[in-house]
Enzyme design. Structure first.
Site, mmCIF file in Angstrom:
data_model
loop_
_atom_site.group_PDB
_atom_site.id
_atom_site.type_symbol
_atom_site.label_atom_id
_atom_site.label_comp_id
_atom_site.label_asym_id
_atom_site.label_seq_id
_atom_site.Cartn_x
_atom_site.Cartn_y
_atom_site.Cartn_z
ATOM 1 N N TYR A 1 55.366 -8.232 46.887
ATOM 2 C CA TYR A 1 54.732 -7.010 46.384
ATOM 3 C C TYR A 1 55.442 -5.767 46.952
ATOM 4 C CZ TYR A 1 50.895 -3.699 45.380
ATOM 5 O OH TYR A 1 50.137 -2.637 44.934
ATOM 6 N N THR B 1 57.654 -8.802 37.690
ATOM 7 C CA THR B 1 56.847 -7.762 37.029
ATOM 8 C C THR B 1 57.240 -6.375 37.525
ATOM 9 O OG1 THR B 1 55.006 -9.281 36.676
ATOM 10 C CG2 THR B 1 54.483 -6.934 36.663
ATOM 11 N N HIS C 1 37.976 -6.336 40.336
ATOM 12 C CA HIS C 1 37.691 -7.729 40.038
ATOM 13 C C HIS C 1 36.847 -8.321 41.173
ATOM 14 C CE1 HIS C 1 38.265 -11.827 38.936
ATOM 15 N NE2 HIS C 1 39.050 -11.507 37.925
ATOM 16 N N ASP D 1 48.833 -5.096 28.237
ATOM 17 C CA ASP D 1 48.422 -5.933 29.376
ATOM 18 C C ASP D 1 48.627 -7.404 29.023
ATOM 19 O OD1 ASP D 1 46.272 -4.890 31.817
ATOM 20 O OD2 ASP D 1 46.731 -7.018 31.654
HETATM 21 P P1 NAD Z 1 44.753 -4.682 38.723
HETATM 22 O O1 NAD Z 1 45.198 -6.030 39.148
HETATM 23 O O2 NAD Z 1 43.316 -4.504 38.362
HETATM 24 O O3 NAD Z 1 45.616 -4.168 37.497
HETATM 25 C C1 NAD Z 1 46.912 -4.585 37.213
HETATM 26 C C2 NAD Z 1 47.012 -4.834 35.712
HETATM 27 O O4 NAD Z 1 48.360 -5.213 35.383
HETATM 28 C C3 NAD Z 1 46.114 -5.971 35.253
HETATM 29 O O5 NAD Z 1 45.396 -5.584 34.109
HETATM 30 C C4 NAD Z 1 47.081 -7.111 34.965
HETATM 31 O O6 NAD Z 1 46.605 -8.027 34.002
HETATM 32 C C5 NAD Z 1 48.310 -6.336 34.509
HETATM 33 N N1 NAD Z 1 49.565 -7.092 34.663
HETATM 34 C C6 NAD Z 1 50.010 -7.765 35.758
HETATM 35 N N2 NAD Z 1 51.206 -8.323 35.513
HETATM 36 C C7 NAD Z 1 51.543 -7.984 34.242
HETATM 37 C C8 NAD Z 1 52.664 -8.268 33.411
HETATM 38 N N3 NAD Z 1 53.675 -9.029 33.842
HETATM 39 N N4 NAD Z 1 52.680 -7.776 32.142
HETATM 40 C C9 NAD Z 1 51.644 -7.016 31.692
HETATM 41 N N5 NAD Z 1 50.557 -6.707 32.436
HETATM 42 C C10 NAD Z 1 50.503 -7.191 33.704
HETATM 43 O O7 NAD Z 1 45.159 -3.681 39.889
HETATM 44 P P2 NAD Z 1 44.904 -2.115 40.066
HETATM 45 O O8 NAD Z 1 44.216 -1.924 41.343
HETATM 46 O O9 NAD Z 1 44.324 -1.527 38.834
HETATM 47 O O10 NAD Z 1 46.401 -1.597 40.247
HETATM 48 C C11 NAD Z 1 47.115 -0.948 39.214
HETATM 49 C C12 NAD Z 1 48.453 -0.478 39.747
HETATM 50 O O11 NAD Z 1 48.271 0.437 40.827
HETATM 51 C C13 NAD Z 1 49.327 -1.622 40.277
HETATM 52 O O12 NAD Z 1 50.668 -1.377 39.920
HETATM 53 C C14 NAD Z 1 49.160 -1.516 41.774
HETATM 54 O O13 NAD Z 1 50.286 -1.995 42.459
HETATM 55 C C15 NAD Z 1 48.963 -0.013 41.969
HETATM 56 N N6 NAD Z 1 48.225 0.254 43.203
HETATM 57 C C16 NAD Z 1 46.872 0.044 43.283
HETATM 58 C C17 NAD Z 1 46.208 0.268 44.477
HETATM 59 C C18 NAD Z 1 44.710 0.085 44.626
HETATM 60 O O14 NAD Z 1 44.183 0.258 45.724
HETATM 61 N N7 NAD Z 1 43.959 -0.225 43.578
HETATM 62 C C19 NAD Z 1 46.924 0.706 45.592
HETATM 63 C C20 NAD Z 1 48.290 0.883 45.484
HETATM 64 C C21 NAD Z 1 48.937 0.671 44.276
#
Ligand code: NAD
Ligand code: UDP
Length: 320
Positions: A148, A95, A184, A36
């Site tokens: 996105y 990313t 968050h 991360d």
């Molecule tokens: P989140 O923002 O809590 O987690 C994303 C993580 O990726 C974070 O820890 C962030 O620091 C890390 N990150 C971002 N850019 C980075 C980079 N360049 N290098 C290394 N680490 C990086 O979000 P989440 O809700 O846990 O989502 C996780 C994944 O699931 C994402 O890919 C998101 O698109 C996908 N997703 C989530 C949801 C939802 O409802 N939570 C819905 C659809 C898709």
């Protein structure tokens, strides 16, 4: 059953979903590498795992290549809330796109199986309802959400091209709105916003008239679905919808959260952001059929657990 310990890389492992995935795979006895850059994730989410012999934390930006060994890769790195992914939209695209290329290259080199966390957002503002996997979507290429949506669409393309061209063993899941502990508190997503506002007895900010819909899935159900997909047969690569088909309007969600918190908050209305999808509900027939998977935790139960979490992280949030 014989337990095979695997070395599993989770990108975005310190984020909301990633940290729950780390917990689950550590509990199953695997070696977990959590990668991360802490853009939206935090060490607090995985601090209870630091020091465990089968857990490693790597601070790294996925836009840069990395050379490590892994049997499986869960590619979750990408900010997921509109505020965060729009903060630096070019970086969001990098990313998703360069991060996927780096991880697919790694998977190809070490022959790892790799799963992509795609999203319901690839359907855009859908004209088909509920959304099935064979729907191609209705996405604006040049709007504020495009970094996105299009980044994630391109990532899907890359996954399928690496599969066809290089025989990389892939899985693609399309995740619909998921909520739960470790979201968050300031990331602007609707569930965390409303809970924090309700706990502080502040106005609840509904965008538009609140008639837009989402279908909310509790995190434990989502993690179960993701793991089943990763461990499913190699000839079923997706894309696979994962989410809770129980759809509600944003206004209903606000009212439910006020009731569950016992809050004195009032609902106020703010402008609807550009390109905000008007409706969203997953068709999960495929997940039901292939993995006998469907969410078990209903909205009231999941929200109660999430409210408890938010009460705990910021004592100042407790209702007065
Ligand atoms: P989140 O923002 O809590 O987690 C994303 C993580 O990726 C974070 O820890 C962030 O620091 C890390 N990150 C971002 N850019 C980075 C980079 N360049 N290098 C290394 N680490 C990086 O979000 P989440 O809700 O846990 O989502 C996780 C994944 O699931 C994402 O890919 C998101 O698109 C996908 N997703 C989530 C949801 C939802 O409802 N939570 C819905 C659809 C898709
Ligand atoms: N939303 C809202 N008030 C808020 C935050 C979000 O009304 O304080 C709305 C937002 O406009 C959208 C829905 O809630 O229609 C879900 O927003 P979120 O950012 O959680 O996820 P996404 O739009 O990516 O599904």
């Amino acid at each position: 059953m014989i337990h095979i310990q695997k070395r599993i890389l989770i990108t975005g492992g310190a984020g909301f979903l990633g940290s729950h995935l780390c917990d689950r795979l550590i509990k199953e006895g695997h070696d977990v590498l959590c990668l991360d850059n802490f853009f939206t994730g935090s060490k607090r989410n995985i601090s209870h795992l630091l020091g465990k012999p089968n857990f490693e934390l790597i601070r790294h930006d996925l836009v840069q290549p990395i050379f490590i060994e892994a049997d499986e890769i869960y590619n979750l790195a990408c900010p997921a809330s509109p505020i965060h992914y729009q903060y630096n939209p070019v970086k969001t695209v990098k990313t998703s796109v360069m991060g996927s290329i780096n991880m697919l290259g790694l998977a190809k080199r070490v022959e790892a199986k790799i799963l992509q966390a795609s999203t319901s957002e690839i359907y855009g503002n859908p004209t088909m309802h509920p959304q099935k996997e064979d729907y191609w979507g209705n996405v604006n290429t040049i709007g504020p959400r495009s970094c996105y949506d299009e980044g994630k669409r391109c990532a899907e393309t890359l996954f399928f091209d690496y599969h066809r061209q290089n025989r990389v063993n892939i899985r693609v899941v399309r995740i619909f709105n998921t909520y739960g502990p470790r979201m968050h508190p300031n990331d602007g997503r609707v569930v965390s916003n409303f809970i924090v506002q309700a706990l502080k007895n502040q106005d609840i900010t509904v965008y538009g008239v609140g008639s837009q819909t989402r279908s909310f899935c509790y995190v434990d159900d989502m993690i179960e679905g993701i793991i089943r997909m990763m461990n499913g047969p190699d000839d079923f690569i997706g894309p696979l919808n994962l989410g809770n088909p129980d759809e509600s309007s944003i206004l209903q969600l606000a009212e439910t959260i006020i009731r569950l918190v016992g809050s004195r908050s009032k609902i106020i209305f703010k402008p609807l952001p550009q390109d905000d999808p008007l409706q969203r509900q997953p068709d999960i027939t495929m997940a039901r059929k292939n993995f006998d998977w469907q969410p078990k935790i209903d909205l009231d139960e999941g929200l109660k657990k999430t409210i408890e979490y938010f009460k705990g992280i910021v004592p100042a949030l407790m209702p007065r």
